[in-house]
Design a protein around this motif. Structure first.
Motif, short mmCIF file in Angstrom:
data_model
loop_
_atom_site.label_atom_id
_atom_site.label_comp_id
_atom_site.label_asym_id
_atom_site.label_seq_id
_atom_site.Cartn_x
_atom_site.Cartn_y
_atom_site.Cartn_z
N LYS A 193 31.96 25.89 20.29
CA LYS A 193 33.30 25.30 20.36
C LYS A 193 33.18 23.84 19.94
O LYS A 193 32.20 23.18 20.28
N VAL A 194 34.18 23.35 19.22
CA VAL A 194 34.21 21.94 18.81
C VAL A 194 35.35 21.26 19.55
O VAL A 194 36.46 21.80 19.63
N LEU A 203 33.25 13.99 17.52
CA LEU A 203 33.44 15.38 17.93
C LEU A 203 32.09 15.94 18.35
O LEU A 203 31.06 15.58 17.78
N VAL A 204 32.11 16.82 19.35
CA VAL A 204 30.89 17.50 19.76
C VAL A 204 31.08 19.00 19.59
O VAL A 204 32.20 19.51 19.69
N ALA A 205 29.97 19.67 19.32
CA ALA A 205 29.94 21.13 19.31
C ALA A 205 29.14 21.56 20.53
O ALA A 205 28.11 20.95 20.85
N GLU A 206 29.63 22.58 21.21
CA GLU A 206 28.89 23.03 22.39
C GLU A 206 28.81 24.55 22.43
O GLU A 206 29.69 25.25 21.93
N ILE A 220 24.67 15.32 13.51
CA ILE A 220 23.41 15.83 14.06
C ILE A 220 23.69 17.16 14.76
O ILE A 220 24.61 17.26 15.56
N VAL A 221 22.88 18.14 14.42
CA VAL A 221 22.89 19.43 15.11
C VAL A 221 21.46 19.67 15.58
O VAL A 221 20.51 19.50 14.80
N THR A 222 21.29 20.03 16.85
CA THR A 222 19.95 20.27 17.37
C THR A 222 19.23 21.32 16.53
O THR A 222 19.86 22.27 16.03
N ARG A 237 23.81 27.93 11.77
CA ARG A 237 24.86 28.76 12.39
C ARG A 237 26.26 28.32 11.98
O ARG A 237 27.25 28.83 12.49
N GLY A 238 26.37 27.34 11.08
CA GLY A 238 27.68 26.87 10.64
C GLY A 238 28.25 25.74 11.47
O GLY A 238 29.39 25.30 11.24
N ILE A 239 27.49 25.24 12.43
CA ILE A 239 27.99 24.18 13.32
C ILE A 239 28.22 22.89 12.52
O ILE A 239 29.28 22.26 12.64
N GLY A 240 27.26 22.51 11.70
CA GLY A 240 27.41 21.30 10.88
C GLY A 240 28.60 21.39 9.96
O GLY A 240 29.39 20.44 9.83
N ASN A 241 28.77 22.55 9.30
CA ASN A 241 29.92 22.74 8.41
C ASN A 241 31.23 22.59 9.16
O ASN A 241 32.16 21.93 8.68
N GLU A 242 31.32 23.18 10.33
CA GLU A 242 32.56 23.10 11.11
C GLU A 242 32.83 21.67 11.57
O GLU A 242 33.98 21.20 11.52
#
Length: 163
Positions: free
Chosen positions: A4-5, A61-64, A92-94, A100-105
């Motif tokens: 989730k972002v 923004l954070v992704a979790e 930055i993505v861990t 997994r597409g987190i950076g793109n999102e």
């Protein structure tokens, strides 16, 4: 595992700082001197991020996943020659969650913010040897436009230009 972002909160600063430290270790393979950061510099960066979280011109923004912060993006707007420019300061993505597409999102959401702020372009700096990051940026439409070059004149001093 889904992610989730959301907009960062002040309480996220510890997790953001952990991601920064992980990223610094990753970047050491590109340039040991450049990525040497003192505790004083970490504190300055943390304070800048807290200000950014509270700012109307910056956005973090954070992704979790499972209520754990696994990535973040920090962007802001500035005016250059009467035009608004969107700057992506950090992405930055861990390492455990990459691919997994987190950076793109995160980038897409930041670009929406910058478009809503009427920016005409968005810019990001990336280390030339960081090919995985370059690929992520190119996948969302960024193009290579210029090279920044540096020559170390004092072999004994370490240099971190961001703060």
């Amino acid at each position: 595992m889904e992610f989730k972002v959301r907009k960062a909160k002040k309480e996220d600063i510890y997790s953001i700082n952990e991601l920064d430290r992980e990223s610094t270790k990753y970047h050491e393979k590109f340039d040991k001197d450049f990525y040497t950061i003192s505790e004083k510099q970490w504190k300055i960066k943390k304070n800048s991020q807290i200000k950014a979280i509270q700012s109307s011109t910056d956005l973090i923004l954070v992704a979790e996943t499972d209520k754990k912060v696994v990535g973040y993006i920090w962007g802001y707007t500035k005016t250059v020659n009467k035009h608004k420019v969107g700057i992506i300061q950090e992405l930055i993505v861990t390492s455990k969650q990459r691919g997994r597409g987190i950076g793109n999102e995160l980038i897409k959401r930041m670009l929406d913010f910058l478009k809503n702020r009427k920016c005409i372009i968005s810019k990001i700096d990336v280390v030339v040897d960081n090919l995985p990051a370059i690929k992520v940026y190119e996948n969302v439409g960024f193009k290579k436009k210029e090279y920044k070059m540096q020559l170390k004149l004092n072999k004994t001093k370490k240099f971190r230009p961001f703060f």
